[in-house]
Design an enzyme around this catalytic site. Structure first.
Site, PDB file in Angstrom:
ATOM      1  CD  GLU A   1      -3.171  -0.426   0.455  1.00 44.42           C
ATOM      2  OE1 GLU A   1      -3.650   0.386  -0.017  1.00 44.42           O
ATOM      3  OE2 GLU A   1      -4.064  -2.270   0.119  1.00 44.42           O
TER       4      GLU A   1
ATOM      5  CB  CYS B   1      -1.716   7.241   1.694  1.00 47.92           C
ATOM      6  SG  CYS B   1      -3.170   6.272   2.007  1.00 47.92           S
TER       7      CYS B   1
HETATM    8  P1  NAD Z   1       7.475   4.859   7.718  1.00 46.92           P
HETATM    9  O1  NAD Z   1       8.653   5.568   7.783  1.00 46.92           O
HETATM   10  O2  NAD Z   1       6.713   4.676   8.741  1.00 46.92           O
HETATM   11  O3  NAD Z   1       7.771   3.529   7.228  1.00 46.92           O
HETATM   12  C1  NAD Z   1       6.984   2.183   7.265  1.00 46.92           C
HETATM   13  C2  NAD Z   1       7.394   1.401   7.198  1.00 46.92           C
HETATM   14  O4  NAD Z   1       8.365   0.345   6.875  1.00 46.92           O
HETATM   15  C3  NAD Z   1       7.580   1.606   8.950  1.00 46.92           C
HETATM   16  O5  NAD Z   1       7.137   0.364   9.896  1.00 46.92           O
HETATM   17  C4  NAD Z   1       9.481   1.785   9.615  1.00 46.92           C
HETATM   18  O6  NAD Z   1       9.946   0.958  10.152  1.00 46.92           O
HETATM   19  C5  NAD Z   1       9.805   0.505   7.987  1.00 46.92           C
HETATM   20  N1  NAD Z   1      10.497   1.159   7.015  1.00 46.92           N
HETATM   21  C6  NAD Z   1      11.105   2.098   7.283  1.00 46.92           C
HETATM   22  N2  NAD Z   1      12.291   2.065   6.717  1.00 46.92           N
HETATM   23  C7  NAD Z   1      12.735   0.264   6.388  1.00 46.92           C
HETATM   24  C8  NAD Z   1      14.043  -0.644   6.046  1.00 46.92           C
HETATM   25  N3  NAD Z   1      15.189   0.380   5.467  1.00 46.92           N
HETATM   26  N4  NAD Z   1      13.381  -1.532   6.190  1.00 46.92           N
HETATM   27  C9  NAD Z   1      13.364  -1.995   6.414  1.00 46.92           C
HETATM   28  N5  NAD Z   1      11.821  -1.519   6.852  1.00 46.92           N
HETATM   29  C10 NAD Z   1      11.481  -0.304   6.420  1.00 46.92           C
HETATM   30  O7  NAD Z   1       6.294   5.445   6.327  1.00 46.92           O
HETATM   31  P2  NAD Z   1       6.205   6.179   4.635  1.00 46.92           P
HETATM   32  O8  NAD Z   1       7.042   5.532   3.723  1.00 46.92           O
HETATM   33  O9  NAD Z   1       7.245   7.467   5.104  1.00 46.92           O
HETATM   34  O10 NAD Z   1       4.684   6.326   5.168  1.00 46.92           O
HETATM   35  C11 NAD Z   1       4.819   7.841   4.214  1.00 46.92           C
HETATM   36  C12 NAD Z   1       4.060   7.075   3.237  1.00 46.92           C
HETATM   37  O11 NAD Z   1       3.457   5.831   3.000  1.00 46.92           O
HETATM   38  C13 NAD Z   1       3.775   7.989   1.913  1.00 46.92           C
HETATM   39  O12 NAD Z   1       3.962   7.433   0.441  1.00 46.92           O
HETATM   40  C14 NAD Z   1       2.251   7.127   1.305  1.00 46.92           C
HETATM   41  O13 NAD Z   1       1.298   8.056   0.462  1.00 46.92           O
HETATM   42  C15 NAD Z   1       2.332   5.874   2.036  1.00 46.92           C
HETATM   43  N6  NAD Z   1       1.188   5.433   3.057  1.00 46.92           N
HETATM   44  C16 NAD Z   1       0.439   4.913   2.160  1.00 46.92           C
HETATM   45  C17 NAD Z   1      -0.587   4.824   2.424  1.00 46.92           C
HETATM   46  C18 NAD Z   1      -1.443   3.142   1.551  1.00 46.92           C
HETATM   47  O14 NAD Z   1      -2.698   3.259   2.330  1.00 46.92           O
HETATM   48  N7  NAD Z   1      -1.507   3.539   0.698  1.00 46.92           N
HETATM   49  C19 NAD Z   1      -1.606   4.995   3.592  1.00 46.92           C
HETATM   50  C20 NAD Z   1      -0.560   5.604   3.972  1.00 46.92           C
HETATM   51  C21 NAD Z   1       0.889   5.933   4.027  1.00 46.92           C
END
Ligand code: NAD
Length: 440
Positions: free
Chosen positions: A216, A250
């Site tokens: 997602e 998102c």
């Molecule tokens: P985040 O930084 O919290 O990361 C998401 C998860 O990935 C966390 O649990 C984190 O610990 C893990 N993570 C981070 N780096 C990692 C790595 N190198 N290796 C393994 N795991 C790792 O969240 P984010 O990515 O900043 O979230 C924002 C993004 O998410 C935006 O692009 C947004 O559009 C997208 N998003 C999508 C949805 C959806 O439902 N499609 C919902 C919310 C957010």
């Protein structure tokens, strides 16, 4: 279970797998009991979660209940109402060569032990809604909250084990090292919400074990507006959809795509919609959230230089506050149009009509959501037919994801797979084909 115990990811997964093998999670009664307990948690400890969400993101209690806590309760209720129906085996017609006594059907089997990795922006909803689907499917589940929303992560790590079957549901807190360690384990499904860069890491790790994944992800979701729309209504709905959770949604409209005359008419209406929603000084509004951390604050303020400020444009780093901002005359090549904004900045980009708008959208990655504000049936139909996006919303941003009977997910760069309601059962189960030919 939680980081309060020294249990290593490999041990957590082994423990959950042992539980799954006993068959304990398979009966519908176990599933519905877990869902009811999760519902009890949200009813009894909703205020604890709301307080944590306020700490992490400055969300008001009203917003937290609406978009995270009650949202999840609704998802649980919908699942409890329909689960038996969704799980019912579906008969399939049998070809004549197998004989008249042969029957065929499909049956949903739980997958096994699944991993849910959640992001920080809706740190409760985006962990709990997939959990609802996994529990309803009879899986054992490891959930990994986002370390960037530490108060919510801690609250979930404390509350979930107090309500759910700890032999089948485990919370692993932590950041990159902990997630990397988890990803080295073999799961039967990985459900990841977050950005595409990490999505690729997840997909690579999953490939090692041939584990299916749901990603997602995000992207730049356009809002197309034309002159046939009631621009007052458009401005109000755009402002509410965009600035909810300070734009860290998102499916928030990332930018407005419209013709120059409509843009000129929309600008003052957006400015007044912001004031109507958050008052003359949104920093003092209890309803307006904050940017999750300094890194994102600095990234976002770096985008404020694009175009001309219609409203907002101010920020306060000590308070992680960025005013709801609308930018006009934005060059498509400017930084604010180069990446998903994921913050309270709404650029207006002009095109000279529908054909150019369609080309603009189709020249870019397939968005998670696409919004259309137009009274023209032809325009609406053309956009539906000629673009690809995770979801399509006519007239109202964000709301499609609150319809439990619609699949929620992206396409292309905005993700793969989907969930919510019965689509979560599809995601977290295996639909087994059964042919039954009597021996007699
Ligand atoms: P985040 O930084 O919290 O990361 C998401 C998860 O990935 C966390 O649990 C984190 O610990 C893990 N993570 C981070 N780096 C990692 C790595 N190198 N290796 C393994 N795991 C790792 O969240 P984010 O990515 O900043 O979230 C924002 C993004 O998410 C935006 O692009 C947004 O559009 C997208 N998003 C999508 C949805 C959806 O439902 N499609 C919902 C919310 C957010």
């Amino acid at each position: 279970m939680t980081t309060a115990t020294p249990e290593q990811p490999a041990d957590v997964v082994a423990r959950l797998r042992a539980t799954f093998r006993t068959g304990r999670t398979k009966p519908v009664e176990w599933r519905t009991t877990q869902l009811r307990r999760l519902r009890d948690l949200l009813k009894e400890k909703g205020d604890d979660l709301a307080a944590a969400l306020h700490t992490d993101l400055g969300k008001s209690s009203t917003e937290s209940y609406r978009t995270e806590i009650d949202f999840t309760v609704r998802e649980i209720d919908h699942t409890l109402d329909h689960l038996a129906d969704w799980l019912r085996p579906e008969p399939a017609p049998v070809p004549a060569h197998l004989g008249a006594d042969a029957t065929a059907r499909t049956q949903y089997d739980p997958l096994g032990v699944v991993l849910v990795i959640a992001p920080w922006n809706y740190p409760a909803q985006l962990l709990l809604a997939p959990l609802v689907g996994a529990l309803a499917s009879g899986d054992a589940v490891v959930v990994k909250p986002s370390e960037l929303a530490p108060a919510t992560s801690a609250a979930l790590a404390r509350l979930l084990p107090a309500y759910l079957d700890t032999d089948a549901v485990a919370v692993v807190e932590g950041g990159i090292p902990e997630t990397t360690a988890l990803l080295a384990e073999k799961f039967d499904h990985i459900f990841y919400t977050g950005n595409g860069a990490v999505g690729r890491i997840v997909l690579r790790a999953a490939a090692e074990h041939l584990t299916p994944v749901t990603l997602e992800l995000g992207g730049k979701s356009p809002a197309f507006v034309d002159s046939t729309a009631d621009l007052q209504v458009v401005a109000d709905r755009l402002a509410r959809g965009k600035f909810l959770n300070a734009g860290q949604t998102c499916v928030a409209p990332d930018y407005v795509l419209t013709d120059p005359a409509t843009a000129a008419a929309l600008e003052p209406l957006l400015a007044s919609a912001v004031e109507k929603t958050y008052g003359a000084d949104p920093q003092r509004s209890g309803e307006y959230g904050r940017i999750v951390n300094e890194r994102h604050f600095d990234r976002l303020t770096g985008l404020l230089g694009s175009g001309r400020v219609v409203v907002g444009g101010v920020s306060d780093r000590a308070d992680k506050y960025i005013a709801p901002t609308v930018l006009a005359d934005v060059d498509p090549a400017s930084p604010v149009m180069g990446e998903e904004i994921f913050g309270p900045i709404l650029p207006i980009v002009t095109v000279d009509g529908l054909d150019e708008a369609l080309a603009f959208i189709n020249d870019r990655d397939k968005p998670l959501a696409l919004y259309v504000f137009s009274e023209s049936a032809e325009t609406r139909d053309r956009i539906a037919a000629e673009t690809s996006s995770g979801g399509l919303g006519y007239g109202l941003p964000l709301a499609h994801l609150t319809v439990s009977d619609l699949p929620f997910g992206g396409v292309g760069e905005s993700g793969m797979g989907n969930y919510h309601g019965r689509y979560s059962i599809e995601t977290f189960s295996h639909r087994k084909a059964i042919l039954d030919k009597p021996l007699g």
